[in-house]
Design an enzyme around this catalytic site. Structure first.
Site, PDB file in Angstrom:
ATOM      1  N   LYS A  11      -9.225 -20.288 -33.890  1.00 17.46           N
ATOM      2  CA  LYS A  11      -8.523 -21.007 -34.954  1.00 17.46           C
ATOM      3  C   LYS A  11      -7.028 -20.723 -34.929  1.00 17.46           C
ATOM      4  CE  LYS A  11     -11.990 -22.298 -38.175  1.00 17.46           C
ATOM      5  NZ  LYS A  11     -12.497 -22.278 -39.526  1.00 17.46           N
ATOM      6  N   ARG A  42     -19.750 -18.139 -36.387  1.00 16.31           N
ATOM      7  CA  ARG A  42     -19.697 -19.450 -35.755  1.00 16.31           C
ATOM      8  C   ARG A  42     -18.673 -19.324 -34.637  1.00 16.31           C
ATOM      9  NH1 ARG A  42     -16.348 -22.694 -34.492  1.00 16.31           N
ATOM     10  NH2 ARG A  42     -14.867 -22.117 -36.086  1.00 16.31           N
TER      11      ARG A  42
END
Length: 139
Positions: free
Chosen positions: A88, A122
């Protein structure tokens, strides 16, 4: 209702969430959000709830790191905690690299997330995440 419900924290909508995210007290607001939403779900009969702090959703870089620094506070709800930080922007913007170059940072944050109560990760890089889980579990 045999399917788990993943409850993710986010302010606004996917279209507006990153316009100008602001919190007077990030952790207080996240905790209150989860407290209210968990009760609503339980009132509807939902028993299997998973919490997702929503890293990257309606949060600045600083918000994301503040949330991770205090993530263990979410354990008070006694629900599984799903964390998705894989590649991210909170990693690659801080390190000045691309998402494809963010594996090392992802591994570091996954380790911290597990130490602070995450029970589900995740990820994009399964092999590396499994290694992290094995090492942290061994500790």
């Amino acid at each position: 209702m045999g399917v788990p419900y993943i409850l993710m924290h986010m302010k606004g909508t996917p279209q507006t969430m990153q316009e100008a995210p602001h919190y007077d007290d990030l952790m207080k607001e996240v905790m209150l959000y989860f407290s209210e939403k968990i009760q609503q779900l339980r009132d509807l009969g939902q028993k299997d709830i998973i919490l997702d702090p929503g890293y990257g959703f309606a949060k600045t870089l600083d918000h994301n790191y503040e949330l991770l620094a205090h993530q263990e506070m979410l354990c008070i709800f006694e629900l599984p905690l799903l964390v998705g930080v894989s590649r991210k922007s909170m990693i690659y913007k801080l390190l000045g690299c691309t998402p494809n170059e963010a594996l090392n940072g992802t591994t570091a944050l996954n380790t911290i997330a597990l130490q602070k109560g995450a029970s589900i990760l995740r990820v994009h890089d399964v092999k590396e995440a499994v290694e992290v889980v094995r090492i942290v579990t061994k500790l």
